[in-house]
Write a protein that holds these residues in place. Structure first.
Motif, PDB file in Angstrom:
ATOM      1  N   CYS A   1     -32.912  29.717 -30.979  1.00 17.65           N
ATOM      2  CA  CYS A   1     -33.209  28.506 -31.758  1.00 17.65           C
ATOM      3  C   CYS A   1     -33.598  28.863 -33.186  1.00 17.65           C
TER       4      CYS A   1
ATOM      5  N   GLU B   1     -32.876  19.349 -35.495  1.00 12.98           N
ATOM      6  CA  GLU B   1     -34.167  19.973 -35.764  1.00 12.98           C
ATOM      7  C   GLU B   1     -33.994  21.312 -36.467  1.00 12.98           C
TER       8      GLU B   1
ATOM      9  N   ARG C   1     -42.583  26.459 -35.752  1.00  7.34           N
ATOM     10  CA  ARG C   1     -43.573  26.118 -34.723  1.00  7.34           C
ATOM     11  C   ARG C   1     -44.319  24.839 -35.093  1.00  7.34           C
TER      12      ARG C   1
ATOM     13  N   ASN D   1     -42.190  21.710 -34.412  1.00  2.00           N
ATOM     14  CA  ASN D   1     -42.126  21.448 -32.976  1.00  2.00           C
ATOM     15  C   ASN D   1     -43.447  20.908 -32.442  1.00  2.00           C
TER      16      ASN D   1
ATOM     17  N   THR E   1     -36.331  23.231 -28.406  1.00  5.44           N
ATOM     18  CA  THR E   1     -36.331  21.799 -28.721  1.00  5.44           C
ATOM     19  C   THR E   1     -36.541  20.926 -27.488  1.00  5.44           C
TER      20      THR E   1
ATOM     21  N   SER F   1     -39.253  20.439 -25.752  1.00  5.48           N
ATOM     22  CA  SER F   1     -40.486  19.660 -25.880  1.00  5.48           C
ATOM     23  C   SER F   1     -40.310  18.526 -26.883  1.00  5.48           C
ATOM     24  N   SER F   2     -39.505  18.753 -27.923  1.00  4.01           N
ATOM     25  CA  SER F   2     -39.219  17.681 -28.877  1.00  4.01           C
ATOM     26  C   SER F   2     -38.420  16.570 -28.211  1.00  4.01           C
TER      27      SER F   2
ATOM     28  N   SER G   1     -31.652  16.509 -28.899  1.00  8.38           N
ATOM     29  CA  SER G   1     -32.460  17.723 -28.774  1.00  8.38           C
ATOM     30  C   SER G   1     -32.232  18.417 -27.446  1.00  8.38           C
TER      31      SER G   1
END
Length: 518
Positions: free
Chosen positions: A53, A93, A112, A115, A162, A164-165, A202
């Motif tokens: 990522c 993102e 970080r 996110n 991504t 968690s996004s 995402s």
């Protein structure tokens, strides 16, 4: 007791409820070491995927900001000569982070931070959703913060993946959809659709929620379920279906493009294929289940929390007639969707804890449904300060569990940092001895590609069978490898590397650098 709880849980009553919850979020974040973790480079559990990522974002930044041409540092595309490779997620993102690099310079903590802020915003909107449904600050806060005690969510909420996004965007979307359900404001449906798009972009698995809402639209349109006594949920069906289908069309377009892009560049690095349950034999299925039970379950939640979640779902089924029809229907539909998703990607659950992140929306709907039933059916229990006190203790217990697991991931047996720490700071030294960012290298012993990202060097490692013997090294040299970078005495002693270790040009603690080509 009530006075004590009012002070300790609700905080000074003169403060705005939103401010009080944000303050709680900050306190939880500090408790989980977020301020110090913010400045860590990719490491620990799934450092490989983290660096992938981060690599895409960095390549956008230093290779021209071409949105439709994502690249990585590992040169495994185009006959092992290029890094052109597209993931299934739309790189919104990654591109946004690259824009921030353009403004502030390249720093891992920016990724970080982005996110983390998105994840915390999702928890904040879950709180707002609970406020809509419960009208009770304690339960709205407690239910929302409960999800901030899952070790998996705590770890990936302040990370580079991504996933968690995607969950956070889904939580925001659900807030606007529930508000649309209550007030019939069409703009809320449009906003919800926009956030479902960001969530699915995402991580495609976040679309489970939107599929459930499309089913709810169908039930509403065909009068199968009456979600309101006096009106339909979707009073403008044509507008609604167009709004709800738009995210699917955009995401499907990117997936088709990504497959075409990977095909023309000969890349198989980011796979979109399923690995379903029926493709595994009995022994493989047992290995997956054993790994989930023995390794991952405590990472999802503490076992007592898992028991609690199972109880809340069974309770809701037992009082199904008392449930809000929309919440109950969504809960069941997402359960079905989660089962289908788990069956289709079953093999991945053996080694990948982050594949569960977007399944947490099932647990969110379960608790929303449970506490809504509790509020309407058992109001004295719902408002009981004894129950609130017990849940507060339960929340603190889970916080400590999450903190312990977070500490274990960064300082315990999970992490590889001690063995690879030199790579985290070696880049200035490489530049000082004449190795430029575009110079290609072989880096051993790395069975992933994360050392390439840490050094900001393009090249190859021992991953995917590369550089496993002298012919593999020779093949990498033919592709253009200029330097051999080796970490550790054990690797240095490999017989097949001896003939390539004759021209040492540098040494950085445990890392030795050899020239392969003039």
């Amino acid at each position: 007791m009530r006075s004590f709880l009012e002070k300790s849980l609700s905080l000074p009553s003169k403060l705005n409820a939103n401010f009080r919850f944000v303050l709680l979020l900050v306190l939880f974040s500090v408790f989980y070491f977020y301020p110090s973790v913010l400045f860590k480079r990719p490491q620990s559990v799934h450092h490989w995927r983290q660096s992938d990522c981060a690599s895409i974002a960095l390549n956008y930044y230093q290779n021209g900001m071409h949105f439709f041409q994502p690249q990585t540092h590992n040169l495994t595309s185009g006959g092992s000569a290029s890094g052109y490779s597209a993931p299934s997620e739309i790189p919104f993102e990654y591109y946004f982070v690259a824009i921030l690099y353009k403004i502030f310079g390249y720093h891992d903590f920016i990724f970080r931070m982005v996110n983390t802020l998105i994840f915390l915003l999702g928890i904040y909107y879950l709180f707002k959703t609970c406020q809509l449904l419960f009208k009770d600050f304690f339960w709205a806060s407690a239910v929302s913060l409960f999800f901030f005690t899952s070790p998996v969510l705590v770890y990936y909420g302040n990370n580079f993946l991504t996933d968690s996004s995607a969950l956070a965007f889904s939580l925001i979307a659900w807030f606007y959809f529930i508000r649309f359900y209550q007030d019939n404001e069409q703009k809320d449906l449009s906003i919800a659709s926009g956030f479902f798009l960001l969530g699915g972009a995402s991580k495609i698995s976040a679309l489970i929620s939107l599929v459930a809402i499309l089913a709810i639209f169908l039930f509403d349109f065909l009068n199968i379920i009456n979600f309101h006594k006096d009106r339909k949920v979707f009073t403008r069906p044509l507008y609604s279906i167009l709004v709800l289908l738009t995210p699917f069309l955009i995401i499907a377009s990117w997936v088709l493009y990504a497959r075409w892009y990977n095909s023309i560049h000969g890349s198989v690095y980011f796979s979109t294929r399923i690995i379903p349950l029926w493709s595994l034999d009995h022994e493989q299925i047992k290995m997956v289940l054993d790994n989930i039970k023995g390794l991952w379950l405590p990472q999802y939640f503490h076992k007592f929390s898992l028991y609690f979640l199972a109880f809340t779902f069974l309770f809701s089924i037992g009082f199904i007639k008392k449930a809000n029809p929309l919440l109950m229907t969504a809960n069941i539909l997402i359960l079905v969707g989660s089962i289908i998703y788990t069956v289709l990607w079953f093999a991945t659950f053996k080694d990948h804890d982050y594949y569960t992140i977007n399944l947490y929306i099932l647990l969110v709907l379960t608790l929303l449904n449970f506490f809504r039933i509790l509020k309407n059916t058992f109001p004295l229990v719902f408002s009981s300060w004894i129950l609130k006190f017990i849940f507060m203790i339960f929340l603190i217990f889970n916080m400590n569990h999450a903190r312990s697991e977070m500490n274990g991931r960064y300082n315990g047996w999970w992490t590889e940092y001690k063995e690879y720490k030199d790579y985290h700071v070696i880049t200035p030294y490489l530049r000082s001895i004449g190795i430029e960012a575009k110079d290609t290298v072989i880096c051993l012993p790395d069975m992933t590609h994360f050392t390439l990202y840490l050094m900001n060097q393009y090249g190859w490692t021992g991953c995917l069978g590369y550089n496993a013997d002298s012919s593999g090294i020779a093949a990498s040299i033919d592709r253009g490898a200029k330097y051999l970078i080796i970490n550790g005495e054990e690797t240095l002693r490999r017989d097949y590397l001896k003939s390539f270790e004759r021209k040492q040009i540098g040494e950085f603690d445990s890392v030795k650098i050899f020239r392969l080509k003039e």
